[in-house]
Design a protein around this motif. Structure first.
Motif, mmCIF file in Angstrom:
data_model
loop_
_atom_site.group_PDB
_atom_site.id
_atom_site.type_symbol
_atom_site.label_atom_id
_atom_site.label_comp_id
_atom_site.label_asym_id
_atom_site.label_seq_id
_atom_site.Cartn_x
_atom_site.Cartn_y
_atom_site.Cartn_z
ATOM 1 N N ASP A 168 42.172 40.621 31.795
ATOM 2 C CA ASP A 168 41.278 39.994 32.769
ATOM 3 C C ASP A 168 40.651 41.053 33.680
ATOM 4 O OD1 ASP A 168 42.918 40.314 35.277
ATOM 5 O OD2 ASP A 168 44.327 39.235 33.997
ATOM 6 N N VAL A 169 39.637 40.645 34.415
ATOM 7 C CA VAL A 169 38.811 41.597 35.160
ATOM 8 C C VAL A 169 39.634 42.446 36.128
ATOM 9 C CG1 VAL A 169 36.821 41.824 36.675
ATOM 10 C CG2 VAL A 169 36.869 40.032 34.956
ATOM 11 N N GLN A 170 40.544 41.798 36.855
ATOM 12 C CA GLN A 170 41.346 42.540 37.834
ATOM 13 C C GLN A 170 42.226 43.589 37.172
ATOM 14 O OE1 GLN A 170 43.437 39.634 40.130
ATOM 15 N NE2 GLN A 170 42.271 40.198 41.948
ATOM 16 N N THR A 171 42.921 43.146 36.124
ATOM 17 C CA THR A 171 43.799 44.072 35.409
ATOM 18 C C THR A 171 42.996 45.231 34.848
ATOM 19 O OG1 THR A 171 44.928 42.083 34.731
ATOM 20 C CG2 THR A 171 45.675 44.127 33.750
ATOM 21 N N ARG A 172 41.799 44.890 34.374
ATOM 22 C CA ARG A 172 40.942 45.923 33.811
ATOM 23 C C ARG A 172 40.646 47.001 34.853
ATOM 24 N NH1 ARG A 172 35.730 43.485 31.266
ATOM 25 N NH2 ARG A 172 37.291 42.531 29.935
ATOM 26 N N GLN A 173 40.350 46.527 36.079
ATOM 27 C CA GLN A 173 40.027 47.511 37.115
ATOM 28 C C GLN A 173 41.232 48.363 37.496
ATOM 29 O OE1 GLN A 173 38.066 45.069 39.988
ATOM 30 N NE2 GLN A 173 36.052 45.506 39.112
ATOM 31 N N THR A 174 42.420 47.755 37.454
ATOM 32 C CA THR A 174 43.626 48.538 37.736
ATOM 33 C C THR A 174 43.789 49.629 36.682
ATOM 34 O OG1 THR A 174 44.522 46.318 37.936
ATOM 35 C CG2 THR A 174 45.947 48.120 38.609
#
Lengths: 339, 261
Positions: A168-174
């Motif tokens: 998901d987008v958040q995990t991707r940014q992490t």
């Protein structure tokens, strides 16, 4: 600048005649984050697998830090870290067991593994969970563990095949943040593939657009965007006589960076500039004011990598992936690669 | 060479961690022979009252006769896991990860075989312990039991060689299980594991005599019931070792062929 990877005229044809990679050449500088951008089946994974010695090239010369990849696969394996597209974690082992075995497969001693696994697990914020079964990990944690494992033998070049696929987008940014840190702290060279535009844009120093086994363009995301036409400034003038507007536009056309001015509907004009639209906007303002015209609104749109991709391949990445032909091709390729 | 052995050990180590972690499987390892020996042995115990049957079996009780068969049967079915775990590793991408590391390629199938061998040995120890509790007396004592374990391990090596070879051709669990069972069942029932050759019809006896399962069962039975009958044991053991070498080589070849592109 020193080159970490150098590829000359690489071609890979699978048994059965499928041309996965068709005569590509590129290089990656030391300490660079370099990305392959393209849809599934474009030849991204194949290129990585050839570079880490998993597949033999059909033709071409490949060097990693000056070492011939085809002639010295053993050394290449020691110098490269690889996190595959499918997160290859044994979920019935604990986090620590997974990383311990990985270290053993790279012929490290127990002491080395203990020291380094603590280091990389802390770097990826997994140290507190080290004794948990990987079964209990979320997708993002598994991916982090997978990348951490790829670092246990301190590779010189890290290969990440679709590092954020399916996250998901958040995990991707992490994950992006971890990748950036890796480069910043360890000066590591990172080669990644992706079919996410944002990912290539956010992470890569340079991007190669790859489609159907061929490289269509290589440059920094910034330059690629500029190559395809530059920024678009959309201006909405307040209600005044047409003559005044034409005078303003005449002057705007004199600005060297302005390529053309299009009339849109309702007195909205589109001004295409070759570069740095953000610097042109103040000039447009001052020209308008000198001529006594007010501006209601002004908007700057920079081309995205999406536009770049469209420009170089003639299709959007989604279109490319939805076409049935390529779907079948991808499936055949996947089956081949699974061996 | 040293690398091959060390790498194989770490491949096997991974399987062993998982083997000891799976409680249900461990319980089954104990329960299964308990049922086979306790139930079957008890059911058939009357058979030795018949003097002709007793002579055919060549044993004081059916349990004595059957224990070697059960040992082999357990090892036989345990051998499948080598191939299954390769298929699993291929599916989750672990195999690719192993191939990308600098380990000796040959260590992957060899490590799987070693882990099957060790698991087999553990199972044999459990069966021997249960059989002893049920009254089976191993004529050759502790050294005989050690040799029995060794024979069982060597036999499991043939089986894992077979399943690893099949796994390099077959890419799904279901198909592999089907094909392996296709080999297992006939191997089991055309052997002397559960019935003596002397009571078989001629055609079956002919097959049973050359069946490698019979070779291993005969050796183990000799050690269990009679004693150090080297004349029975040595020829069988040599054939088992030859088969081991052949199947290890075939599985190595098949694995190298399928992973080198």
């Amino acid at each position: 600048m020193e080159k970490a990877i150098e590829v000359k005229n690489l071609t890979k044809i699978y048994k059965g005649g499928i041309v996965a990679v068709n005569n590509i050449s590129f290089y990656v500088n030391k300490g660079e984050i370099f990305g392959f951008l393209g849809p599934n089946g474009a030849g991204k994974s194949t290129t990585i697998k050839v570079l880490i010695g998993l597949l033999r090239p059909t033709r071409g010369e490949l060097f990693l830090n000056g070492v011939d990849i085809v002639k010295h696969p053993e050394q290449i394996k020691r110098d490269t870290g690889y996190a595959a597209q499918e997160t290859a974690i044994d979920d019935r082992l604990t986090c620590l067991e997974n990383i311990y075995l990985q270290g053993r497969f790279y012929h490290l001693s127990r002491e080395e593994i203990e020291k380094r696994s603590e280091e990389v697990l802390k770097m990826f914020d997994l140290f507190d969970r080290k004794n948990n079964l990987a079964l209990t990990f979320s997708g993002g944690m598994l991916k982090r563990l997978d990348i951490a494992e790829a670092l246990i033998h301190r590779p010189k070049v890290l290969f990440l095949d679709e590092p954020t696929l399916g996250l998901d987008v958040q995990t991707r940014q992490t994950i992006w943040e971890y990748i950036r840190n890796l480069r910043r702290r360890n000066q590591m060279t990172i080669f990644l593939t992706t079919h996410y535009m944002e990912e290539a844009d956010a992470l890569c120093d340079r991007v190669a657009v790859i489609d159907e086994g061929k490289i269509k363009a290589i440059d920094s995301p910034e330059n690629l965007k500029q190559q395809i036409g530059g920024d678009i400034i959309t201006v909405n003038f307040s209600e005044v006589s047409n003559g005044k507007i034409q005078k303003v536009l005449g002057e705007v056309r004199q600005i060297p960076q302005v390529k053309k001015v299009n009339l849109g509907r309702d007195k909205i004009y589109q001004i295409v500039v070759s570069q740095r639209g953000d610097k042109i906007i103040p000039e447009i303002f001052s020209i308008s004011q000198r001529n006594g015209i007010n501006i209601n609104s002004i908007r700057l749109k920079r081309p995205s990598l999406e536009d770049v991709y469209l420009h170089f391949t003639g299709r959007t990445i989604q279109e490319k992936e939805e076409s049935r032909e390529s779907l079948i091709k991808t499936r055949i390729m996947k089956r081949k690669l699974r061996r | 060479m040293i690398n091959l052995i060390v790498d194989s050990w770490w491949v096997a180590y991974r399987e062993l961690i998982k083997f000891f972690r799976q409680r249900t499987r461990l319980i089954m390892v104990v329960v299964q022979p308990l049922i086979w020996l306790g139930l079957m042995g008890n059911m058939m115990s009357g058979i030795t009252n018949n003097p002709i049957a007793a002579r055919a079996l060549g044993a004081k009780s059916y349990l004595d006769f059957m224990t070697p068969g059960i040992i082999l049967m357990t090892v036989l079915f345990g051998g499948v896991f080598g191939g299954l775990s390769i298929i699993w590793d291929r599916r989750i991408g672990y195999l690719e990860k192993l191939l990308a590391s600098p380990i000796n390629r040959g260590a992957i199938p060899l490590g799987k075989s070693i882990s099957s061998m060790i698991q087999g040995a553990i199972q044999v120890v459990i069966i021997v312990a249960i059989a002893s509790l049920l009254g089976v007396h191993f004529q050759t004592g502790i050294f005989g039991i050690l040799l029995i374990i060794l024979i069982a391990m060597l036999f499991s090596l043939i089986l894992s060689g077979l399943s690893l070879t099949l796994a390099s051709i077959i890419k799904t669990h279901e198909t592999l299980m089907a094909v392996v069972n296709f080999f297992m069942m006939p191997l089991m029932f055309t052997s002397n594991a559960l019935f003596p050759i002397t009571v078989m019809p001629k055609w079956l006896a002919a097959i049973a005599k050359v069946n490698p399962v019979s070779l291993a069962v005969t050796s183990i039975r000799e050690l269990t019931i009679h004693g150090w009958g080297w004349r029975e044991i040595l020829p069988s053991l040599s054939i088992i070792i030859i088969l081991d070498i052949v199947f290890i080589l075939i599985s190595q070849f098949a694995f190298q062929r399928e992973t080198v592109e």
